[in-house]
Write a protein that holds these residues in place. Structure first.
Motif, PDB file in Angstrom:
ATOM      1  N   PHE A 167       0.821  -1.196   0.000  1.00  0.00           N
ATOM      2  CA  PHE A 167       0.000   0.000   0.000  1.00  0.00           C
ATOM      3  C   PHE A 167       0.863   1.258   0.000  1.00  0.00           C
ATOM      4  O   PHE A 167       0.579   2.235  -0.718  1.00  0.00           O
ATOM      5  CB  PHE A 167      -0.929  -0.004   1.220  1.00  0.00           C
ATOM      6  CG  PHE A 167      -1.761   1.245   1.365  1.00  0.00           C
ATOM      7  CD1 PHE A 167      -2.850   1.457   0.531  1.00  0.00           C
ATOM      8  CD2 PHE A 167      -1.450   2.195   2.320  1.00  0.00           C
ATOM      9  CE1 PHE A 167      -3.621   2.613   0.653  1.00  0.00           C
ATOM     10  CE2 PHE A 167      -2.210   3.342   2.453  1.00  0.00           C
ATOM     11  CZ  PHE A 167      -3.301   3.558   1.620  1.00  0.00           C
ATOM     12  N   LEU A 168       1.939   1.262   0.768  1.00  0.00           N
ATOM     13  CA  LEU A 168       2.848   2.409   0.795  1.00  0.00           C
ATOM     14  C   LEU A 168       3.490   2.645  -0.572  1.00  0.00           C
ATOM     15  O   LEU A 168       3.648   3.795  -1.007  1.00  0.00           O
ATOM     16  CB  LEU A 168       3.936   2.184   1.856  1.00  0.00           C
ATOM     17  CG  LEU A 168       3.480   2.226   3.317  1.00  0.00           C
ATOM     18  CD1 LEU A 168       4.637   1.869   4.251  1.00  0.00           C
ATOM     19  CD2 LEU A 168       2.916   3.601   3.658  1.00  0.00           C
ATOM     20  N   VAL A 169       3.845   1.562  -1.252  1.00  0.00           N
ATOM     21  CA  VAL A 169       4.422   1.693  -2.595  1.00  0.00           C
ATOM     22  C   VAL A 169       3.427   2.369  -3.535  1.00  0.00           C
ATOM     23  O   VAL A 169       3.766   3.293  -4.287  1.00  0.00           O
ATOM     24  CB  VAL A 169       4.833   0.314  -3.150  1.00  0.00           C
ATOM     25  CG1 VAL A 169       5.240   0.419  -4.615  1.00  0.00           C
ATOM     26  CG2 VAL A 169       5.976  -0.277  -2.325  1.00  0.00           C
ATOM     27  N   PHE A 170       2.169   1.927  -3.500  1.00  0.00           N
ATOM     28  CA  PHE A 170       1.147   2.497  -4.379  1.00  0.00           C
ATOM     29  C   PHE A 170       0.876   3.969  -4.061  1.00  0.00           C
ATOM     30  O   PHE A 170       0.719   4.800  -4.960  1.00  0.00           O
ATOM     31  CB  PHE A 170      -0.160   1.705  -4.276  1.00  0.00           C
ATOM     32  CG  PHE A 170      -0.120   0.367  -4.957  1.00  0.00           C
ATOM     33  CD1 PHE A 170       0.537   0.200  -6.164  1.00  0.00           C
ATOM     34  CD2 PHE A 170      -0.737  -0.740  -4.391  1.00  0.00           C
ATOM     35  CE1 PHE A 170       0.577  -1.026  -6.800  1.00  0.00           C
ATOM     36  CE2 PHE A 170      -0.712  -1.972  -5.023  1.00  0.00           C
ATOM     37  CZ  PHE A 170      -0.053  -2.113  -6.230  1.00  0.00           C
ATOM     38  N   VAL A 171       0.801   4.308  -2.775  1.00  0.00           N
ATOM     39  CA  VAL A 171       0.511   5.683  -2.377  1.00  0.00           C
ATOM     40  C   VAL A 171       1.568   6.630  -2.926  1.00  0.00           C
ATOM     41  O   VAL A 171       1.254   7.675  -3.529  1.00  0.00           O
ATOM     42  CB  VAL A 171       0.435   5.798  -0.840  1.00  0.00           C
ATOM     43  CG1 VAL A 171       0.441   7.265  -0.406  1.00  0.00           C
ATOM     44  CG2 VAL A 171      -0.825   5.122  -0.319  1.00  0.00           C
ATOM     45  N   VAL A 172       2.825   6.287  -2.745  1.00  0.00           N
ATOM     46  CA  VAL A 172       3.913   7.144  -3.212  1.00  0.00           C
ATOM     47  C   VAL A 172       3.921   7.246  -4.736  1.00  0.00           C
ATOM     48  O   VAL A 172       4.061   8.336  -5.299  1.00  0.00           O
ATOM     49  CB  VAL A 172       5.268   6.602  -2.702  1.00  0.00           C
ATOM     50  CG1 VAL A 172       6.417   7.393  -3.306  1.00  0.00           C
ATOM     51  CG2 VAL A 172       5.330   6.670  -1.178  1.00  0.00           C
ATOM     52  N   ALA A 173       3.761   6.100  -5.416  1.00  0.00           N
ATOM     53  CA  ALA A 173       3.858   6.076  -6.876  1.00  0.00           C
ATOM     54  C   ALA A 173       2.710   6.828  -7.549  1.00  0.00           C
ATOM     55  O   ALA A 173       2.924   7.564  -8.514  1.00  0.00           O
ATOM     56  CB  ALA A 173       3.904   4.635  -7.372  1.00  0.00           C
ATOM     57  N   PHE A 174       1.488   6.684  -7.045  1.00  0.00           N
ATOM     58  CA  PHE A 174       0.350   7.336  -7.688  1.00  0.00           C
ATOM     59  C   PHE A 174       0.199   8.790  -7.265  1.00  0.00           C
ATOM     60  O   PHE A 174      -0.454   9.581  -7.958  1.00  0.00           O
ATOM     61  CB  PHE A 174      -0.934   6.550  -7.418  1.00  0.00           C
ATOM     62  CG  PHE A 174      -1.043   5.300  -8.251  1.00  0.00           C
ATOM     63  CD1 PHE A 174      -1.563   5.349  -9.533  1.00  0.00           C
ATOM     64  CD2 PHE A 174      -0.587   4.079  -7.759  1.00  0.00           C
ATOM     65  CE1 PHE A 174      -1.653   4.205 -10.312  1.00  0.00           C
ATOM     66  CE2 PHE A 174      -0.665   2.937  -8.529  1.00  0.00           C
ATOM     67  CZ  PHE A 174      -1.200   2.996  -9.804  1.00  0.00           C
ATOM     68  N   ALA A 175       0.806   9.163  -6.150  1.00  0.00           N
ATOM     69  CA  ALA A 175       0.808  10.572  -5.755  1.00  0.00           C
ATOM     70  C   ALA A 175       1.777  11.376  -6.611  1.00  0.00           C
ATOM     71  O   ALA A 175       1.590  12.579  -6.827  1.00  0.00           O
ATOM     72  CB  ALA A 175       1.173  10.705  -4.276  1.00  0.00           C
ATOM     73  N   ASN A 176       2.819  10.712  -7.102  1.00  0.00           N
ATOM     74  CA  ASN A 176       3.830  11.358  -7.947  1.00  0.00           C
ATOM     75  C   ASN A 176       4.087  10.511  -9.192  1.00  0.00           C
ATOM     76  O   ASN A 176       5.136   9.867  -9.322  1.00  0.00           O
ATOM     77  CB  ASN A 176       5.137  11.542  -7.170  1.00  0.00           C
ATOM     78  CG  ASN A 176       4.946  12.349  -5.903  1.00  0.00           C
ATOM     79  OD1 ASN A 176       4.891  13.572  -5.939  1.00  0.00           O
ATOM     80  ND2 ASN A 176       4.845  11.658  -4.770  1.00  0.00           N
TER      81      ASN A 176
END
Length: 458
Positions: A167-176
């Motif tokens: 989930f942390l990977v997705f949050v960072v990647a889709f935010a930027n």
């Protein structure tokens, strides 16, 4: 008389079983193959995802439902309508492929190659893989040693940890985001055949095969929760299976999108492992690489636990003179040995076996799910499998490494196979299988119609 009443399970208990299924299904390939698919498909990520979800999500769900509908307790029961001999051979082939020969060793080699190898000098990687794989399979042995603790170990400990990290990977990647998927380049293979290539890419997850093999593990876990009647076990497996694969489908879509977006900064990588390393390093540097190492190791370990346990449970059931723990030790040790041949060799030799076994698994899964319509008649099974196994064998031969595919035998098989419909797409088995289905159903209904007429005249 024994009390056969089964307690009604709560939503939370269904969620625990779904978490078990999720952990057993979701492994190394489930991370790296969707990412690579996204890079290959680029702007055509949506049709490619559609094909991938058929073999990567729908088929594994159907494999769980096949276990539920037929009340099977393992892959052996799925092949039983064709006789004990076929069922036993099919079980051994499935477990050998997803187990010690290919699937289970891949859990260790992928987690090492993607997660740890980038930190090590190339000269030291051989010895490091030896040590890592030994520790990895010792851990898998420890988690699966007690059959009744598999549910707790996999479903309650490892899965939530994995999901938080992902989930942390997705949050960072889709935010930027690195790029817009709609504007990224499409490789030649996915320009016109995105759905078909996505469909075939789903083979690499091995989840349809794993779903059949994990049946015994899931049924054992559900029974440990007090479900005594076969129909109650089937309902729990079916409901939890839908919950598990829904989560997997969402993660696949996000990974495919992430792979397509990464083309904004990177070229198409050699494989999804390289792509994931690049993406995580882009956002988090060396810390991201360390996170990736842990993430990959956790998700691979959950899959390895399920694979070695299912192998040991099924083989102990059919060869009871050898104990569960002895089969478990054999599976872990054989997987350790195979892992040290390296990831490239494992993938090179596993692809042909998947081209052979996946069509057989697909038709058996679909026949099992629909079996109430024809009373699980072995005649229907016989014609469908007969018409599937020959072209599937051809698909296997032509995808072997050149030592086989380029031999006189391999070239002769390729020449004959080229005359079959859809052979160029890797689906030479599809039309013959449908023909076998028609023949089998005609024989079934004609025979039963004649039998019913004869009985009425008596």
């Amino acid at each position: 008389m024994r009390d056969l009443t089964s307690p009604k399970l709560s939503f939370r208990q269904h969620l625990v079983v779904a978490s078990l299924l999720f952990g057993l299904f979701f492994g190394a390939g489930n991370l790296i193959f969707p990412l690579h698919l996204g890079q290959l498909a680029g702007a055509n990520w949506a049709p490619a995802a559609l094909g991938f979800l058929v073999t990567g999500v729908l088929l594994p769900l159907l494999s769980v439902l096949a276990v539920a509908v037929t009340r099977a307790e393992g892959v052996f029961d799925i092949g039983r309508p064709l006789g004990v001999g076929f069922a036993l051979v099919f079980m051994v082939l499935i477990h050998a492929t997803i187990g010690p020969f290919f699937g289970t060793p891949r859990t260790a080699t992928v987690s090492f190659t993607v997660g740890l190898a980038p930190f090590l000098p190339k000269a030291d990687q051989g010895m490091a893989l030896l040590v890592f794989s030994a520790l990895f399979f010792l851990a898998a042995f420890a988690f699966s040693y007690k059959e009744n603790s598999i549910l707790a170990n996999v479903g309650k400990v490892l899965n939530p940890l994995f999901l938080v990290l992902l989930f942390l990977v997705f949050v960072v990647a889709f935010a930027n985001p690195m790029g817009s998927p709609a504007h990224e380049a499409v490789t030649a293979a996915y320009a016109h055949g995105a759905v078909t290539n996505g469909f075939l890419e789903g083979y690499n997850t091995m989840d349809a095969l794993a779903g059949l093999a994990f049946g015994v593990t899931v049924v054992t876990a559900v029974r440990s929760m007090g479900q005594k009647r076969p129909e109650d076990v089937s309902k729990v497996v079916a409901k939890s299976g839908v919950m598990a694969v829904a989560g997997i489908a969402l993660i696949y879509l996000l990974l495919i999108l992430l792979g397509a977006m990464s083309l904004g900064h990177f070229k198409v990588s050699a494989d999804g492992g390289v792509a994931f390393t690049q993406i995580v390093n882009y956002y988090a540097g060396s810390f991201g690489q360390a996170l990736l190492a842990f993430l990959i190791t956790v998700t691979c370990l959950t899959t390895a636990v399920g694979l070695v346990a299912a192998f040991a449970q099924d083989f102990h059931k059919h060869f009871p003179k050898v104990s569960y723990h002895a089969w478990l030790a054999l599976s872990c040790f054989a997987s350790f040995l195979t892992a040290n041949f390296g990831l490239d060799q494992i993938i090179a030799w596993s692809t042909p076996m998947l081209m052979f076994l996946y069509p057989l698994a697909m038709v058996l899964i679909l026949l099992s799910v629909t079996s109430p319509l024809f009373n699980r008649d072995g005649v229907v099974y016989f014609f469908v499998v007969l018409m599937t196994v020959v072209p599937a064998f051809g698909d296997m031969v032509v995808t072997f490494p050149k030592v086989v595919s380029a031999s006189h035998f391999g070239l002769a098989v390729a020449a004959m196979r080229s005359h079959l419909p859809l052979a160029s797409m890797g689906l030479s088995w599809l039309v013959p299988a449908l023909f076998g289905l028609v023949v089998g159903l005609v024989c079934h209904f004609v025979f039963h119609s004649v039998s019913a007429t004869s009985e009425s005249n008596l």
